[in-house]
Scaffold this active site. Structure first.
Site, PDB file in Angstrom:
ATOM      1  N   CYS A  66     -81.654  50.956  -9.382  1.00 23.43           N
ATOM      2  CA  CYS A  66     -80.523  50.170  -9.883  1.00 23.43           C
ATOM      3  C   CYS A  66     -80.945  49.310 -11.072  1.00 23.43           C
ATOM      4  O   CYS A  66     -80.196  49.135 -12.027  1.00 23.43           O
ATOM      5  CB  CYS A  66     -79.959  49.291  -8.766  1.00 23.43           C
ATOM      6  SG  CYS A  66     -79.219  50.222  -7.412  1.00 23.43           S
ATOM      7  N   LYS A 313     -23.427  39.687 -16.305  1.00 23.69           N
ATOM      8  CA  LYS A 313     -24.388  38.977 -17.147  1.00 23.69           C
ATOM      9  C   LYS A 313     -25.676  39.785 -17.323  1.00 23.69           C
ATOM     10  O   LYS A 313     -26.373  39.634 -18.320  1.00 23.69           O
ATOM     11  CB  LYS A 313     -24.719  37.615 -16.526  1.00 23.69           C
ATOM     12  CG  LYS A 313     -23.553  36.647 -16.516  1.00 23.69           C
ATOM     13  CD  LYS A 313     -23.953  35.307 -15.919  1.00 23.69           C
ATOM     14  CE  LYS A 313     -22.786  34.328 -15.910  1.00 23.69           C
ATOM     15  NZ  LYS A 313     -23.158  33.014 -15.318  1.00 23.69           N
ATOM     16  N   GLU A 314     -26.009  40.603 -16.336  1.00 21.77           N
ATOM     17  CA  GLU A 314     -27.168  41.496 -16.420  1.00 21.77           C
ATOM     18  C   GLU A 314     -26.626  42.918 -16.523  1.00 21.77           C
ATOM     19  O   GLU A 314     -26.231  43.517 -15.528  1.00 21.77           O
ATOM     20  CB  GLU A 314     -28.044  41.346 -15.174  1.00 21.77           C
ATOM     21  CG  GLU A 314     -28.562  39.928 -14.975  1.00 21.77           C
ATOM     22  CD  GLU A 314     -29.029  39.646 -13.565  1.00 21.77           C
ATOM     23  OE1 GLU A 314     -29.841  38.736 -13.394  1.00 21.77           O
ATOM     24  OE2 GLU A 314     -28.566  40.337 -12.628  1.00 21.77           O
ATOM     25  N   ASP A 343     -27.331  40.505  -5.097  1.00 21.65           N
ATOM     26  CA  ASP A 343     -26.982  39.232  -4.491  1.00 21.65           C
ATOM     27  C   ASP A 343     -25.576  38.790  -4.857  1.00 21.65           C
ATOM     28  O   ASP A 343     -25.120  37.752  -4.377  1.00 21.65           O
ATOM     29  CB  ASP A 343     -27.981  38.155  -4.919  1.00 21.65           C
ATOM     30  CG  ASP A 343     -28.389  37.260  -3.760  1.00 21.65           C
ATOM     31  OD1 ASP A 343     -28.372  37.745  -2.616  1.00 21.65           O
ATOM     32  OD2 ASP A 343     -28.729  36.090  -4.002  1.00 21.65           O
ATOM     33  N   LYS A 484     -30.993  31.484  -3.045  1.00 20.36           N
ATOM     34  CA  LYS A 484     -30.985  32.215  -4.315  1.00 20.36           C
ATOM     35  C   LYS A 484     -31.952  33.405  -4.310  1.00 20.36           C
ATOM     36  O   LYS A 484     -31.976  34.192  -3.375  1.00 20.36           O
ATOM     37  CB  LYS A 484     -31.267  31.248  -5.464  1.00 20.36           C
ATOM     38  CG  LYS A 484     -30.213  30.151  -5.586  1.00 20.36           C
ATOM     39  CD  LYS A 484     -30.482  29.220  -6.734  1.00 20.36           C
ATOM     40  CE  LYS A 484     -29.399  28.146  -6.831  1.00 20.36           C
ATOM     41  NZ  LYS A 484     -29.643  27.187  -7.925  1.00 20.36           N
ATOM     42  N   LYS A 485     -32.775  33.519  -5.370  1.00 24.46           N
ATOM     43  CA  LYS A 485     -33.624  34.708  -5.520  1.00 24.46           C
ATOM     44  C   LYS A 485     -34.662  34.801  -4.417  1.00 24.46           C
ATOM     45  O   LYS A 485     -34.953  35.902  -3.925  1.00 24.46           O
ATOM     46  CB  LYS A 485     -34.311  34.691  -6.891  1.00 24.46           C
ATOM     47  CG  LYS A 485     -35.202  35.907  -7.132  1.00 24.46           C
ATOM     48  CD  LYS A 485     -35.928  35.834  -8.467  1.00 24.46           C
ATOM     49  CE  LYS A 485     -36.869  37.011  -8.623  1.00 24.46           C
ATOM     50  NZ  LYS A 485     -37.607  36.981  -9.909  1.00 24.46           N
ATOM     51  N   ASP A 509     -38.006  42.289 -12.075  1.00 17.56           N
ATOM     52  CA  ASP A 509     -36.669  41.839 -12.428  1.00 17.56           C
ATOM     53  C   ASP A 509     -35.860  43.036 -12.885  1.00 17.56           C
ATOM     54  O   ASP A 509     -36.411  44.076 -13.283  1.00 17.56           O
ATOM     55  CB  ASP A 509     -36.735  40.785 -13.540  1.00 17.56           C
ATOM     56  CG  ASP A 509     -37.242  39.450 -13.017  1.00 17.56           C
ATOM     57  OD1 ASP A 509     -37.207  39.253 -11.786  1.00 17.56           O
ATOM     58  OD2 ASP A 509     -37.668  38.618 -13.833  1.00 17.56           O
ATOM     59  N   ASP A 745     -41.783  31.504  -7.684  1.00 14.91           N
ATOM     60  CA  ASP A 745     -42.976  32.296  -7.920  1.00 14.91           C
ATOM     61  C   ASP A 745     -44.241  31.438  -7.879  1.00 14.91           C
ATOM     62  O   ASP A 745     -45.251  31.840  -7.296  1.00 14.91           O
ATOM     63  CB  ASP A 745     -42.873  33.045  -9.254  1.00 14.91           C
ATOM     64  CG  ASP A 745     -42.359  32.153 -10.377  1.00 14.91           C
ATOM     65  OD1 ASP A 745     -42.179  30.944 -10.131  1.00 14.91           O
ATOM     66  OD2 ASP A 745     -42.136  32.653 -11.485  1.00 14.91           O
TER      67      ASP A 745
END
EC number: 2.4.1.12
Length: 1044
Positions: A66, A313-314, A343, A484-485, A509, A745
């Site tokens: 090694c 919106k998305e 959601d 929420k998320k 996402d 997160d």
């Protein structure tokens, strides 16, 4: 031992070991042979009988093969202390060795066996070193990887040293030893096919990733400058504190407080970047290890989560592209499942996924047949590049044209669905079968699950299976907290555990598509590592974005954070979780602790007598003491207990438990054994009342329990997404995504790191994921406002890194990085004050420094030079461009005096007073051109503070220059210091001013009105207090009369 062996998944190199039989080993005083920490073999001995020591600095145990390979093919340094290996006598020379030529030493590099008396006591197998660094035994080649060229004279010299009988006997002994190790089959070793198989086996045993250390020529100067800057900063602050400006004492005091806070903020940001790390993966080794021909595919299954709220919106077409890129990923189709969380309970998204599933039947086989990148059709067909590059199949052009037409028709169908959804019918939406849509009331509806693909009969146009696609909309009822998320993601965790229960989960996402089809494989190189992978909670990928202008005016790409800060954290305990583009280890999300590995014994010298240990601080006494303590406190510590061939831990009451704590069932054991296992009630209190879900948590490698059917699993999945399922459980507290902040997160990753988990930052050459980012000023400020608000909420919660989990396993530099993520919004208050001080100084004629002496000039120049040099060296090792660095500096000021400031007050009102304030965004018409959204102006309250600062500093510059002109030459000297700080503010706020004026320099009246009003009032107040006219001292003179 003898022969050629491979290392056990701790290095990427092949190793060769040599030695004699045990009875021919030189005598030594050591009773126990040392083991190489790299390959696991025994460390050899020198000719004088002493143990081979590769590194004389730290004594890290490494065997001779090694050591030789590290010098020839590796980094030529010790794995533990990073000290460059010195050349031992008899080792081949490499570049960088000291030029100390010795004829005897040169002869040892090419050992030749010479028969003579006494040679039989020290027969050694000769290993020839080829140019590519492999070790090749003469004459015979047991594996294909060791077939290399050797010098002819060495080959013949070693061969002629033995008679034919002796040589054959040595070869046979070698083969026997290799067969025992499983490296050579008993078949003919010269078979080419066998050689290839052995080569693949040896290559598959190599590590699937490695660290790439930053060269010392780049990182060492960087660290030196950081230390120098810290020293200069200390002297500068001392000077500022000890030299107050008595004529402008309030301004001086405010400036010193601001500078002290900036110094503290810089330390929090800088020192977590002390040990930056980069890594590279070997996807070919992953395939050779887990995807062998003729054997079942052993890659781990992956569940992919896509979250969305409002399809209006998305845009649904963006979500559809994300789903299509997941379904076409380069991974076994039976091991990929895509879960889409709706959601908002929108029928528009439900119908969009139905259309997407149909289009996937033609899109997925097209992607895999021609290996196209990226596999999101919108971005594949719109990329400006030569799409014929590297394409050789003649049918590609025809199939691509047909696929583009199919996709355009698919877009038209989606656009029709969007147009239909703009106006909701009075009676609500109705499904195709005539039944009312269950989600007509978005705040009061049952849970919904629809499996589109992955079931029987769901095949593509070529008759092949497709990955599973599942639509999920959790139940919502009035009076319940839905979080929420974070709540939606926890619902996906439970649904996927019931339906597929993959051991790893990818979170995306809805606007982040897979840009690199091998991204999942990149993560598996770390997570499926047999040693390192068990301690990883997640693999985080950097975020990359489409549709941003070339100059990136508002630092939307966040290059400095993703390419500098995250690399720094990867060298400590791992990067923070940023909300998307992350592959999780399921046990880590369930709140388990990582498996505890046995600590390596400290390096001790066994050549000293035992009585020296007490004098030299040896560890023998401490070890016996610890053993005695364990015996006394045995009942407080875990005890191993074997049941049914598996190891389990009997553990005291504690907040966390490991995988070994869990038993797959309580049936068949007596009462004593049942009492030693965790009861069903404890499971229900922790995970909720779902036997199927609890059973899934007990499977470390994933998979579903035997005897389950699809119908019963769907019914159970509906149960686990009910709104009352999480009540009186630890979901959102210790399990899954953590509640309590809009930036869930940061909290989720923080809790995992506190338990001792590690994370990894993976940056493949082709970006793994790409998304969309707001490019106009107002949307960008509101995005930053949301992030800063979440940090303030964490700061005011029990999970604040300043005081949470100090008895845990969070490293100090990692804690410092988390503290920086939650205190940075509070920098906005001193930043706003510091940006106001230059204008005040120019309007009043005062300054925060009493006199600019030579010593003061030296401090200022040294500080600014250290700041510049630190930035330059940081760009040097990270590869970030100076333009990206400067944009980041500018937006730090823009966001600090606007979004961060509002986030602090909004967070305080929300947490302390319970008042939830929202800032509305109104938009004006944008031009229909490329990057037209960049010039789209949306009025928001966040624009007032930076606009006011710009006007104040501009007015201050005009006033200061006018005052200097009126007062003559002597006043120009002090003016330059004030003008420097004023221009510093204006230059940093210039992108804001440019975005405010727009392409045609049109600014809304309300912005100008508020800003000019506030700036004028502030300026007039100062003028009234301290006017520009010189003050007269002495007696007041009155005009005399005529008769004076």
């Amino acid at each position: 031992m003898a022969g050629l062996v491979t290392g056990p998944d701790t290095r990427k190199e092949l190793h060769a070991s040599h030695g004699s039989d045990h009875e021919n080993r030189p005598p030594t005083s050591q009773s126990v042979s040392k083991i190489c920490r790299v390959c696991g073999d025994e460390i050899g001995y020198k000719e004088d009988g002493s143990l081979f020591v590769a590194c004389h600095e730290c004594g890290f145990p490494v065997c001779r093969p090694c050591y030789d390979y590290e010098r020839s093919e590796g980094h030529q340094s010790c794995p533990q202390c990073n000290t460059r290996y010195k050349r031992h006598k008899g080792c081949p020379r490499v570049a960088g060795d000291e030029d100390n030529f010795d004829a005897d030493d040169f002869d040892d590099e090419f050992p030749i066996k010479i028969n003579g008396p006494g040679d039989s006591d020290r027969q050694h197998e000769v290993i020839n070193h080829s140019e590519n660094g492999d070790y090749n035994h003469p004459q015979w080649h047991p594996t294909g990887s060791f077939a290399g060229s050797v010098a002819g004279k060495d080959f013949e010299g070693d061969r002629e040293a033995y008679s034919n009988a002796e040589w054959k006997e040595r070869v046979e002994k070698w083969k026997v030893r290799q067969e025992k190790r499983g490296l050579v089959s008993k078949d003919d070793g010269n078979n080419d096919q066998g050689d290839d198989d052995d080569y693949l086996l040896a290559e598959a045993r190599q590590p699937m990733w490695r660290k790439i250390p930053i060269p010392s020529s780049k990182i060492s100067p960087y660290r030196i400058v950081i230390v120098l800057r810290l020293v200069i900063l200390a002297f500068f602050l001392r000077f500022r504190i000890l030299t107050p400006a008595y004529d402008a004492y309030p301004l001086w005091l405010i400036s010193v407080i601001c500078e002290t806070w900036f110094a503290f903020s810089w330390i929090l940001d800088q020192f977590p970047k002390w040990c930056p790390t980069t890594r590279e993966t070997y996807l070919d080794r992953l395939s050779m290890r887990f995807e062998r021909e003729g054997e079942p595919n052993r890659l781990a299954p992956v569940d992919v989560y896509v979250s969305t709220v409002d399809p209006l919106k998305e845009p649904p077409i963006i979500t559809a592209n994300t789903v299509l890129s997941i379904l076409a990923v380069d991974y076994p189709v039976d091991k990929v499942s895509c879960y889409v969380s709706d959601d908002g309970a929108s029928m528009l998204l439900f119908d969009t996924l139905s259309e997407t599933a149909e289009f996937a039947r033609v899109w997925v086989p097209f992607c895999k047949k021609y290996s196209v990148e990226p596999r999101a059709p919108e971005f594949y067909f719109s990329q400006k590049m030569d799409y014929l590059k590297d394409k050789v199949l003649p049918t590609f052009v025809k199939d691509r044209r047909a696929m583009k037409r199919e996709y355009e028709e698919f877009k038209v169908r989606i656009n029709a669905l969007v147009a239909k959804a703009q106006k909701k019918p009075e009676d609500g939406w109705v499904m195709q079968d005539g039944t009312p849509w269950p989600g007509n009331n978005t705040r009061d509806h049952p849970g919904m699950i629809q499996v589109y693909l992955g079931s029987e009969g769901a095949l593509d146009v070529e008759g092949k299976e497709l990955p599973r696609l599942v639509y999920v909309s959790r139940e919502k009822r009035p009076g319940y907290q839905h979080h929420k998320k974070a709540g939606a993601m926890n619902a996906l965790v439970r649904v996927s555990a019931v339906l597929t229960n993959a051991p790893f989960m990818l979170n995306l996402d809805c606007d982040h598509y897979i840009n690199n089809s091998k991204a999942v494989r990149e993560a598996m190189c770390f997570l499926m590592d047999p040693q390192f992978g068990k301690k990883l909670c997640y693999v985080q990928f950097p975020q990359r974005f489409d549709g941003i202008d070339r100059h990136d005016r508002y630092a939307n790409r966040n290059i400095v954070f993703f390419d500098i800060n995250m690399k720094g954290l990867d060298g400590i305990q791992g990067p923070v979780y940023v909300g998307t583009g992350c592959v999780f280890n399921r046990p880590a999300l369930y709140g388990y602790d990582p498996p505890v590995s046995e600590k390596r014994p400290k390096m001790t010298c066994d050549c000293w007598p035992s009585w020296c240990c007490c004098c030299c601080g040896g560890s023998r006494k401490s070890k016996s003491k610890k053993k005695g303590e364990r015996g006394l406190l045995g009942r407080l510590y875990p005890k191993k207990k074997k049941m049914m061939g598996k190891s389990y831990l009997k553990k005291g009451s504690g907040p966390m438990f490991e995988l070994e704590d869990i038993e797959e069932g309580l049936e068949g054991y007596d009462e004593l054994e049942k009492s030693s296992l965790m009861s069903q009630k404890n499971f229900e209190k922790r995970f909720g009342q779902s036997p199927v879900f609890i059973a899934s948590t007990l499977m470390e490698d994933g998979g579903l329990p035997e005897g389950t059917n699809q119908a019963s699993l769907i019914k159970e999945a509906i149960h686990v997404i009910s709104c009352g399922y999480e009540e009186k459980t630890e979901w959102g507290k210790e399990i899954g995504w953590i509640y309590g902040s809009v930036t869930e997160d940061i909290l989720t990753g923080f809790k995992m790191h506190c338990r001792g988990w590690k994370s990894v930052y993976c940056m493949p050459k082709r970006a793994a994921f790409k998304g969309s980012a707001p490019i106009n000023l107002s949307d960008r400020l509101h995005q930053v406002l949301r992030w800063a608000l979440g940090s303030v909420e964490i700061f005011l919660s029990r999970h604040c890194p300043l005081w949470y989990a100090y008895g845990g396993k969070l490293k100090w530099l990692e804690r410092m990085a988390y503290i920086n993520t939650i205190v940075y919004p509070f920098t906005s208050i001193p930043l706003l004050a510091y940006c106001t001080i230059p204008a005040v100084c120019l309007l009043t004629g005062k300054f925060i420094i009493p006199t600019l002496t030579n010593l003061a000039s030296v401090y200022f120049m040294a500080l600014f030079l250290s700041i510049i040099v630190t930035g330059v060296l940081e760009l040097r090792w990270s590869g970030v461009s100076i333009e990206d660095w400067w944009r980041n500096e500018q937006f730090w000021v823009i966001g600090g005096v606007s979004a961060h400031l509002f986030a602090v007050f909004q967070g305080l009102l929300k947490v302390l007073a319970g008042v939830d304030t929202n800032f509305t965004v109104t938009s004006k018409a944008a031009e229909d051109a490329e990057f037209g959204e960049l010039y789209l102006f949306k009025w928001t309250t966040l624009l007032i503070p930076p606009t006011t600062l710009i006007i104040m500093n501009m007015v201050g510059v005009v006033a200061g220059v006018s005052d200097a002109i009126n007062n003559g030459y002597g006043s120009w000297g002090p003016l330059f210091g004030k003008l420097f700080f004023a221009f510093w503010v204006i230059v940093h706020l210039y992108p804001f001013l440019k975005g405010l004026m727009g392409r045609q320099n049109r600014t809304p009246t309300i912005v100008v009105l508020w800003s000019v009003l506030l700036a004028s009032i502030f300026s007039l107040i100062w003028v009234r207090i301290d006017p520009f006219l010189p003050k007269q001292s002495g007696p007041t003179l009155k005009q005399c009369g005529v008769e004076c």
